[in-house]
Write a protein that holds these residues in place. Structure first.
Motif, mmCIF file in Angstrom:
data_model
loop_
_atom_site.group_PDB
_atom_site.id
_atom_site.type_symbol
_atom_site.label_atom_id
_atom_site.label_comp_id
_atom_site.label_asym_id
_atom_site.label_seq_id
_atom_site.Cartn_x
_atom_site.Cartn_y
_atom_site.Cartn_z
ATOM 1 N N VAL A 174 0.867 -1.178 0.000
ATOM 2 C CA VAL A 174 0.000 0.000 0.000
ATOM 3 C C VAL A 174 0.903 1.228 0.000
ATOM 4 C CG1 VAL A 174 -1.795 -1.216 1.304
ATOM 5 C CG2 VAL A 174 -0.159 0.239 2.528
ATOM 6 N N PRO A 175 0.370 2.413 -0.324
ATOM 7 C CA PRO A 175 1.208 3.613 -0.339
ATOM 8 C C PRO A 175 1.775 3.953 1.036
ATOM 9 C CG PRO A 175 -0.869 3.997 -1.483
ATOM 10 C CD PRO A 175 -1.007 2.692 -0.767
ATOM 11 N N PHE A 176 2.856 4.700 1.026
ATOM 12 C CA PHE A 176 3.402 5.271 2.262
ATOM 13 C C PHE A 176 2.315 6.097 2.942
ATOM 14 C CE2 PHE A 176 5.144 8.621 4.799
ATOM 15 C CZ PHE A 176 6.297 8.123 5.367
ATOM 16 N N GLY A 177 2.107 5.852 4.230
ATOM 17 C CA GLY A 177 1.156 6.633 5.014
ATOM 18 C C GLY A 177 -0.268 6.135 4.961
ATOM 19 N N CYS A 178 -0.576 5.196 4.076
ATOM 20 C CA CYS A 178 -1.954 4.712 3.951
ATOM 21 C C CYS A 178 -2.402 3.978 5.206
ATOM 22 C CB CYS A 178 -2.057 3.801 2.732
ATOM 23 S SG CYS A 178 -3.724 3.182 2.368
ATOM 24 N N PHE A 179 -1.496 3.258 5.845
ATOM 25 C CA PHE A 179 -1.841 2.454 7.024
ATOM 26 C C PHE A 179 -1.729 3.242 8.327
ATOM 27 C CE2 PHE A 179 -2.311 -2.239 7.896
ATOM 28 C CZ PHE A 179 -3.082 -2.505 6.772
ATOM 29 N N ALA A 180 -1.540 4.555 8.231
ATOM 30 C CA ALA A 180 -1.283 5.366 9.423
ATOM 31 C C ALA A 180 -2.411 5.254 10.434
ATOM 32 C CB ALA A 180 -1.090 6.826 9.022
ATOM 33 N N SER A 189 -8.215 -0.739 8.477
ATOM 34 C CA SER A 189 -9.170 -1.434 7.612
ATOM 35 C C SER A 189 -9.533 -0.610 6.387
ATOM 36 C CB SER A 189 -10.437 -1.776 8.396
ATOM 37 O OG SER A 189 -10.155 -2.696 9.432
ATOM 38 N N ALA A 190 -9.600 0.708 6.526
ATOM 39 C CA ALA A 190 -9.938 1.542 5.374
ATOM 40 C C ALA A 190 -8.874 1.413 4.299
ATOM 41 C CB ALA A 190 -10.098 2.998 5.810
ATOM 42 N N CYS A 191 -7.620 1.410 4.722
ATOM 43 C CA CYS A 191 -6.531 1.275 3.746
ATOM 44 C C CYS A 191 -6.516 -0.124 3.146
ATOM 45 C CB CYS A 191 -5.195 1.588 4.401
ATOM 46 S SG CYS A 191 -3.788 1.385 3.268
ATOM 47 N N SER A 192 -6.583 -1.139 3.991
ATOM 48 C CA SER A 192 -6.528 -2.498 3.453
ATOM 49 C C SER A 192 -7.682 -2.759 2.496
ATOM 50 C CB SER A 192 -6.544 -3.528 4.584
ATOM 51 O OG SER A 192 -7.779 -3.494 5.286
ATOM 52 N N GLY A 193 -8.828 -2.120 2.748
ATOM 53 C CA GLY A 193 -9.983 -2.286 1.890
ATOM 54 C C GLY A 193 -9.942 -1.469 0.612
ATOM 55 N N GLY A 194 -8.911 -0.665 0.451
ATOM 56 C CA GLY A 194 -8.759 0.109 -0.779
ATOM 57 C C GLY A 194 -9.640 1.331 -0.863
ATOM 58 N N THR A 195 -10.076 1.850 0.291
ATOM 59 C CA THR A 195 -10.972 3.009 0.279
ATOM 60 C C THR A 195 -10.275 4.310 0.646
ATOM 61 O OG1 THR A 195 -11.668 2.652 2.582
ATOM 62 C CG2 THR A 195 -12.933 1.538 0.856
ATOM 63 N N ASP A 230 -7.394 -9.935 -1.882
ATOM 64 C CA ASP A 230 -8.477 -9.774 -0.916
ATOM 65 C C ASP A 230 -7.979 -9.387 0.471
ATOM 66 O OD1 ASP A 230 -7.246 -12.147 -0.312
ATOM 67 O OD2 ASP A 230 -9.084 -13.345 -0.167
ATOM 68 N N VAL A 231 -6.672 -9.106 0.596
ATOM 69 C CA VAL A 231 -6.101 -8.660 1.866
ATOM 70 C C VAL A 231 -5.772 -7.172 1.809
ATOM 71 C CG1 VAL A 231 -4.207 -8.949 3.514
ATOM 72 C CG2 VAL A 231 -5.187 -10.953 2.363
ATOM 73 N N LEU A 232 -5.049 -6.773 0.801
ATOM 74 C CA LEU A 232 -4.752 -5.364 0.529
ATOM 75 C C LEU A 232 -5.313 -5.078 -0.862
ATOM 76 C CD1 LEU A 232 -1.080 -5.288 1.881
ATOM 77 C CD2 LEU A 232 -3.159 -4.549 3.067
ATOM 78 N N ARG A 233 -6.514 -4.584 -0.909
ATOM 79 C CA ARG A 233 -7.299 -4.534 -2.137
ATOM 80 C C ARG A 233 -6.594 -3.784 -3.274
ATOM 81 N NH1 ARG A 233 -11.639 -8.170 -2.124
ATOM 82 N NH2 ARG A 233 -12.479 -8.281 -0.002
ATOM 83 N N TYR A 234 -6.988 -4.174 -4.492
ATOM 84 C CA TYR A 234 -6.319 -3.714 -5.712
ATOM 85 C C TYR A 234 -6.278 -2.195 -5.882
ATOM 86 C CZ TYR A 234 -5.069 -3.630 -10.691
ATOM 87 O OH TYR A 234 -4.457 -3.400 -11.899
ATOM 88 N N PRO A 235 -7.273 -1.409 -5.415
ATOM 89 C CA PRO A 235 -7.148 0.050 -5.568
ATOM 90 C C PRO A 235 -5.867 0.616 -4.969
ATOM 91 C CG PRO A 235 -9.407 -0.502 -5.030
ATOM 92 C CD PRO A 235 -8.617 -1.789 -4.900
ATOM 93 N N ASN A 236 -5.282 -0.073 -3.982
ATOM 94 C CA ASN A 236 -4.020 0.411 -3.412
ATOM 95 C C ASN A 236 -2.907 0.475 -4.453
ATOM 96 O OD1 ASN A 236 -4.407 0.886 -0.480
ATOM 97 N ND2 ASN A 236 -5.086 -1.244 -0.496
ATOM 98 N N PHE A 237 -2.984 -0.382 -5.438
ATOM 99 C CA PHE A 237 -1.986 -0.395 -6.504
ATOM 100 C C PHE A 237 -2.006 0.935 -7.266
ATOM 101 C CE2 PHE A 237 -1.016 -1.910 -10.996
ATOM 102 C CZ PHE A 237 0.341 -2.084 -10.794
ATOM 103 N N GLY A 238 -3.195 1.378 -7.648
ATOM 104 C CA GLY A 238 -3.300 2.660 -8.345
ATOM 105 C C GLY A 238 -2.875 3.830 -7.485
ATOM 106 N N GLU A 239 -3.172 3.752 -6.181
ATOM 107 C CA GLU A 239 -2.761 4.835 -5.282
ATOM 108 C C GLU A 239 -1.240 4.873 -5.123
ATOM 109 O OE1 GLU A 239 -5.293 7.094 -4.067
ATOM 110 O OE2 GLU A 239 -6.098 5.902 -5.731
ATOM 111 N N GLU A 240 -0.608 3.694 -5.088
ATOM 112 C CA GLU A 240 0.860 3.660 -5.047
ATOM 113 C C GLU A 240 1.455 4.294 -6.304
ATOM 114 O OE1 GLU A 240 2.765 -0.106 -2.912
ATOM 115 O OE2 GLU A 240 1.159 -0.705 -4.288
ATOM 116 N N ILE A 241 0.870 3.996 -7.443
ATOM 117 C CA ILE A 241 1.368 4.593 -8.692
ATOM 118 C C ILE A 241 1.251 6.109 -8.633
ATOM 119 C CG2 ILE A 241 0.945 4.805 -11.178
ATOM 120 C CD1 ILE A 241 0.042 1.857 -11.131
ATOM 121 N N LYS A 242 0.109 6.604 -8.167
ATOM 122 C CA LYS A 242 -0.068 8.053 -8.035
ATOM 123 C C LYS A 242 0.996 8.646 -7.121
ATOM 124 C CE LYS A 242 -4.422 9.091 -7.041
ATOM 125 N NZ LYS A 242 -5.807 8.860 -6.534
#
Length: 421
Positions: A174-180, A189-195, A230-242
């Motif tokens: 997940v991106p830096f700071g997403c799991f803060a 849970s919000a980060c792991s869920g990709g929201t 299903d653990v660290l949802r796929y939207p995190n990938f796009g956020e890491e790219i950003k």
């Protein structure tokens, strides 16, 4: 007495020279995973394991390989092929190992998300320092890679210590700071869920806040993610790219897209070669446990560890700057024109430069300037943050001086060196 002196002289002549003395033992036994203790500051009680091949190159690169939740340094060693690749290419591998009950790395606490904050990243930095001293390692070729929790830690390490790491590779992160978190919890849970969704600039600002004032080069990043994670949802990938395209100052439109393997989509940003500023690999239909044998070789290629030379660094040419001043008595105005000479749009820019000694900026236009003297960074205004290839922007400032009214120099755009003239 004369006879005694002659005997001493003969003994000295007979003694072996320095080249004949046995060489000092290697810091750790070669080709053997070895735990190292007492390696330096280690506030979270990590364990350190090191693998050095039988033939270590002179001034070797260092690879930090970071395990998943529930894993360990030895499990990362046996479950990946980085040690075998080290045997082939001569680099040293460090395997940090968590001792807390969760066996997860701290990627959420405020301490972990700032340089020198007093958590896991500090211990990992101490491990790197130990290896650097023990093997006279190349400090310009230090890398990190990790899986799941280790991927999240890879993001954190590159954010906290951009001056230490040349590049990273994150598998299912997940991106830096997403799991803060601020409540002591290790899970978000919000980060792991990709929201957790931010703009590229907002994500980039989280990274930059980990080491305020740093204006040097930023690490390259390789990202891997499965579409069915299903653990660290796929939207995190796009956020890491950003996040990492913003940190590197490159556009979010891929410079190239290809399919290196069935079901894979690889996009590269800011460059088209094997060592682009950002590389992202999406695996269709693959879940969280995506790492497979053979992928490490692609990591090594991205890092440049499968060649004898250093990883290519940004060369002047992606940007060009011209600067002039108009001075009077103890004041001056300065004008700076920045041109994007690259092939991709720059979405959001930070132009760092060295203000000559004795000059202090009192006000400016076209950008915000901080600090007012010394190593200054000009950050785009809301209306001029996008620079298409070939486009220019002119900004200016007013300053006081104590006799030196020269124009500034040593320009970098989002960490990459600019040409001048």
């Amino acid at each position: 007495m004369v006879a005694l002196l002659l005997l001493l002289a003969a003994a000295l002549l007979a003694a072996p020279g320095a080249s004949a003395r046995p060489q000092a033992a290697a810091p750790v036994p070669p080709a053997t995973l070895t735990e190292v203790t007492g390696f330096g500051a280690n506030p979270s009680n990590l364990q350190m394991y090191v693998y050095a091949p039988a033939t270590v190159t002179a001034h070797p690169p260092v690879l930090v390989a970071v395990h998943w939740c529930g894993g360990s340094g030895p499990a990362m060693y046996s479950g990946t092929e980085y040690a075998q690749l080290a045997d082939r290419y001569g680099f040293v591998v460090v395997y940090p190992s968590v001792t807390r009950s969760s066996r997860c790395f701290d990627v959420s606490s405020p301490q972990a998300l700032r340089r020198g904050g007093g958590s896991d990243p500090v211990g990992v930095k101490s491990m790197i320092d130990w290896v650097t001293a023990a093997y006279a390692a190349d400090t310009g070729r230090v890398f990190a890679t990790g899986i799941s929790s280790g991927a999240m830690m890879t993001n954190v390490l590159l954010g906290d210590y951009p001056d230490v790491f040349a590049a990273g590779s994150a598998f299912s992160g997940v991106p830096f700071g997403c799991f803060a978190t601020t409540d002591g919890s290790e899970w978000n849970s919000a980060c792991s869920g990709g929201t957790v969704i931010h703009t590229a600039r907002e994500w980039g600002d989280l990274v930059r806040a980990a080491y305020p004032g740093y204006t040097g080069p930023r690490p390259r990043m390789q990202l891997w993610h499965g579409t069915e994670d299903d653990v660290l949802r796929y939207p995190n990938f796009g956020e890491e790219i950003k996040q990492w395209t913003d940190v590197r100052g490159v556009g979010q439109t891929p410079a190239t897209t290809d399919t290196p393997a069935s079901g894979w989509t690889r996009t590269r940003y800011g460059g088209t070669g094997d060592q682009a500023p950002v590389e992202a690999v999406s695996l269709q239909g693959v879940g969280h446990n995506l790492y497979a044998w053979g992928m490490a070789a692609r990591v090594i290629t991205f890092f440049g560890l499968d060649t004898s030379g250093p990883v290519p660094q940004p060369e002047p040419g992606g940007c060009r700057v011209s600067a002039t001043t108009n001075a009077w008595n103890t004041g001056l105005t300065g004008s700076i024109t920045l041109t994007n000479t690259g092939t991709t749009t720059v979405d959001g820019w930070r132009l760092a430069f060295a203000l000559p000694s004795g000059q202090t900026i009192t006000n400016g236009w076209g950008a915000t300037y901080a600090p007012s003297a010394g190593a200054v960074t000009a950050t785009n205004a809301s209306y001029n943050g996008s620079l298409a290839p070939g486009a220019s922007v002119t900004i200016g400032y007013q300053a006081t001086h104590t006799g030196n009214s020269a124009a500034p120099g040593a320009f970098t755009l989002n960490g990459a060196t600019c040409g001048t003239g």
